[in-house]
Design a protein around this motif. Structure first.
Motif, PDB file in Angstrom:
ATOM      1  N   SER A   2       0.834  -1.197   0.000  1.00 33.03           N
ATOM      2  CA  SER A   2       0.000   0.000   0.000  1.00 33.03           C
ATOM      3  C   SER A   2       0.871   1.251   0.000  1.00 33.03           C
ATOM      4  CB  SER A   2      -0.889  -0.007   1.237  1.00 33.03           C
ATOM      5  OG  SER A   2      -1.533   1.240   1.375  1.00 33.03           O
ATOM      6  N   GLN A   3       0.495   2.242  -0.808  1.00 33.29           N
ATOM      7  CA  GLN A   3       1.244   3.494  -0.841  1.00 33.29           C
ATOM      8  C   GLN A   3       0.704   4.516   0.147  1.00 33.29           C
ATOM      9  OE1 GLN A   3       4.169   3.871  -2.332  1.00 33.29           O
ATOM     10  NE2 GLN A   3       3.871   1.730  -2.820  1.00 33.29           N
ATOM     11  N   LYS A   4      -0.565   4.355   0.540  1.00 34.76           N
ATOM     12  CA  LYS A   4      -1.132   5.285   1.512  1.00 34.76           C
ATOM     13  C   LYS A   4      -0.679   4.876   2.909  1.00 34.76           C
ATOM     14  CE  LYS A   4      -5.231   7.060  -0.714  1.00 34.76           C
ATOM     15  NZ  LYS A   4      -6.645   7.335  -0.504  1.00 34.76           N
ATOM     16  N   PRO A   5      -0.219   5.826   3.695  1.00 35.39           N
ATOM     17  CA  PRO A   5       0.235   5.476   5.045  1.00 35.39           C
ATOM     18  C   PRO A   5      -0.914   5.014   5.942  1.00 35.39           C
ATOM     19  CG  PRO A   5       1.092   7.617   4.385  1.00 35.39           C
ATOM     20  CD  PRO A   5       0.061   7.221   3.366  1.00 35.39           C
ATOM     21  N   SER A   6      -0.560   4.136   6.861  1.00 35.64           N
ATOM     22  CA  SER A   6      -1.463   3.698   7.921  1.00 35.64           C
ATOM     23  C   SER A   6      -1.097   4.451   9.191  1.00 35.64           C
ATOM     24  CB  SER A   6      -1.304   2.200   8.169  1.00 35.64           C
ATOM     25  OG  SER A   6      -1.634   1.460   7.022  1.00 35.64           O
ATOM     26  N   GLY A  46      -4.927  12.011   4.843  1.00 34.84           N
ATOM     27  CA  GLY A  46      -4.641  11.007   3.824  1.00 34.84           C
ATOM     28  C   GLY A  46      -4.262   9.632   4.340  1.00 34.84           C
ATOM     29  N   PHE A  47      -4.286   9.429   5.641  1.00 34.17           N
ATOM     30  CA  PHE A  47      -4.016   8.091   6.172  1.00 34.17           C
ATOM     31  C   PHE A  47      -5.173   7.175   5.798  1.00 34.17           C
ATOM     32  CE2 PHE A  47      -1.091  10.602   8.597  1.00 34.17           C
ATOM     33  CZ  PHE A  47      -0.019   9.757   8.850  1.00 34.17           C
ATOM     34  N   ASP A  48      -4.850   5.952   5.394  1.00 31.19           N
ATOM     35  CA  ASP A  48      -5.838   5.038   4.835  1.00 31.19           C
ATOM     36  C   ASP A  48      -6.402   4.057   5.851  1.00 31.19           C
ATOM     37  OD1 ASP A  48      -7.267   3.762   2.704  1.00 31.19           O
ATOM     38  OD2 ASP A  48      -5.744   2.205   2.683  1.00 31.19           O
ATOM     39  N   LYS A  49      -5.538   3.507   6.681  1.00 28.45           N
ATOM     40  CA  LYS A  49      -5.942   2.457   7.612  1.00 28.45           C
ATOM     41  C   LYS A  49      -5.556   2.886   9.023  1.00 28.45           C
ATOM     42  CE  LYS A  49      -3.747  -1.419   7.032  1.00 28.45           C
ATOM     43  NZ  LYS A  49      -3.257  -2.774   6.752  1.00 28.45           N
ATOM     44  N   ILE A  50      -6.442   2.588   9.979  1.00 28.57           N
ATOM     45  CA  ILE A  50      -6.177   2.869  11.388  1.00 28.57           C
ATOM     46  C   ILE A  50      -6.004   1.539  12.092  1.00 28.57           C
ATOM     47  CG2 ILE A  50      -7.013   3.989  13.491  1.00 28.57           C
ATOM     48  CD1 ILE A  50      -6.604   5.920  11.040  1.00 28.57           C
ATOM     49  N   ILE A  51      -4.842   1.343  12.701  1.00 34.09           N
ATOM     50  CA  ILE A  51      -4.543   0.115  13.431  1.00 34.09           C
ATOM     51  C   ILE A  51      -4.478   0.467  14.905  1.00 34.09           C
ATOM     52  CG2 ILE A  51      -2.893  -1.766  13.752  1.00 34.09           C
ATOM     53  CD1 ILE A  51      -1.846  -0.831  10.848  1.00 34.09           C
ATOM     54  N   VAL A  52      -5.423  -0.040  15.674  1.00 29.08           N
ATOM     55  CA  VAL A  52      -5.470   0.240  17.104  1.00 29.08           C
ATOM     56  C   VAL A  52      -4.799  -0.920  17.833  1.00 29.08           C
ATOM     57  CG1 VAL A  52      -6.941   0.680  19.102  1.00 29.08           C
ATOM     58  CG2 VAL A  52      -7.603   1.560  16.851  1.00 29.08           C
ATOM     59  N   ARG A 109       2.453  -5.597  13.485  1.00 29.55           N
ATOM     60  CA  ARG A 109       3.216  -5.972  12.284  1.00 29.55           C
ATOM     61  C   ARG A 109       2.390  -6.662  11.205  1.00 29.55           C
ATOM     62  NH1 ARG A 109       3.966  -9.372  16.295  1.00 29.55           N
ATOM     63  NH2 ARG A 109       4.072 -11.626  15.952  1.00 29.55           N
ATOM     64  N   GLU A 110       1.431  -7.496  11.572  1.00 26.75           N
ATOM     65  CA  GLU A 110       0.655  -8.229  10.567  1.00 26.75           C
ATOM     66  C   GLU A 110      -0.286  -7.328   9.774  1.00 26.75           C
ATOM     67  OE1 GLU A 110      -1.206 -11.582  12.431  1.00 26.75           O
ATOM     68  OE2 GLU A 110       0.720 -12.350  13.172  1.00 26.75           O
ATOM     69  N   HIS A 111      -0.521  -6.126  10.270  1.00 26.94           N
ATOM     70  CA  HIS A 111      -1.431  -5.199   9.593  1.00 26.94           C
ATOM     71  C   HIS A 111      -0.696  -4.114   8.816  1.00 26.94           C
ATOM     72  CE1 HIS A 111      -4.777  -7.010  11.702  1.00 26.94           C
ATOM     73  NE2 HIS A 111      -4.124  -6.862  12.837  1.00 26.94           N
ATOM     74  N   LEU A 112       0.615  -4.137   8.851  1.00 28.72           N
ATOM     75  CA  LEU A 112       1.413  -3.096   8.195  1.00 28.72           C
ATOM     76  C   LEU A 112       1.922  -3.590   6.849  1.00 28.72           C
ATOM     77  CD1 LEU A 112       3.365  -1.885  11.342  1.00 28.72           C
ATOM     78  CD2 LEU A 112       1.511  -0.690  10.156  1.00 28.72           C
ATOM     79  N   ASP A 113       1.623  -2.830   5.798  1.00 29.69           N
ATOM     80  CA  ASP A 113       2.066  -3.209   4.460  1.00 29.69           C
ATOM     81  C   ASP A 113       2.640  -2.025   3.695  1.00 29.69           C
ATOM     82  OD1 ASP A 113      -0.231  -1.782   4.073  1.00 29.69           O
ATOM     83  OD2 ASP A 113      -1.225  -3.268   2.817  1.00 29.69           O
ATOM     84  N   GLY A 114       3.055  -1.004   4.409  1.00 31.58           N
ATOM     85  CA  GLY A 114       3.616   0.178   3.786  1.00 31.58           C
ATOM     86  C   GLY A 114       4.014   1.175   4.857  1.00 31.58           C
TER      87      GLY A 114
END
Length: 180
Positions: A2-6, A46-52, A109-114
């Motif tokens: 993913s190019q959009k930051p989480s 512009g952040f795409d995903k929120i990981i709590v 870590r398992e939810h991070l792809d960029g």
């Protein structure tokens, strides 16, 4: 990738000094929690995903809160568990409290792809912080890091002591020292 930051939101603190889970205590006029302001500002930047990153007992209250307040949000949960350690590390028998920031990020870590930014669930950063962070993450080559800093005088409270890291950068803006 993913190019959009989480955005990784650190919300696993036990609140022992506070006396409870301050991550979900309302602070706003319509019962907003601090994370509401952070997520709103981050998504607008512009952040795409929120990981709590939290503990299992906080997932349901946080998930329910966001379903009422944030609508269609790319929200995922990761759990900071004492025994979830990198290979080669072992949990000391006497350890009862969660590990620190590095371990919390490891838990996501398992939810991070960029590219990703990291915030504390109980701190208010303001909209411009997310814009600066987002733009830096998008512009940085893979493998480079960045941070948003604040002038010390603007981070102090009249309502009790706080702990801060004093950062020193070189002439190119690279971090060379942190004194806590």
């Amino acid at each position: 990738m993913s190019q959009k930051p989480s955005l990784v939101v650190l919300a696993a603190g036990l609140g022992s000094r506070y006396g409870g889970f301050k991550q979900i205590d309302p602070v706003g006029p319509n019962r907003e929690i601090i994370i509401d302001y952070s997520v709103y500002d981050a998504v607008r930047a512009g952040f795409d995903k929120i990981i709590v990153v939290t503990v299992p007992e906080l997932e349901e209250p946080i998930r329910e809160h966001f379903s009422r307040t944030q609508g269609d949000l790319n929200l995922v949960f990761a759990y900071q568990q004492l025994g979830d350690l990198p290979e080669g590390y072992t949990l000391p028998e006497e350890r009862k409290k969660p590990w620190g920031t590095g371990h919390a990020i490891w838990s996501a870590r398992e939810h991070l792809d960029g590219p990703f930014g990291v915030i504390n669930a109980d701190d208010f950063y303001g909209p411009s912080s997310y814009k600066v962070l987002h733009d830096a993450l998008v512009a940085k080559p893979s493998g480079e890091y960045c941070m948003v800093g604040f002038e010390l005088a603007k981070t102090l409270s009249e309502h009790g002591s706080v702990s801060r890291g004093i950062c020193t950068v070189d002439c190119d803006g690279y971090l060379v020292e942190v004194v806590e």
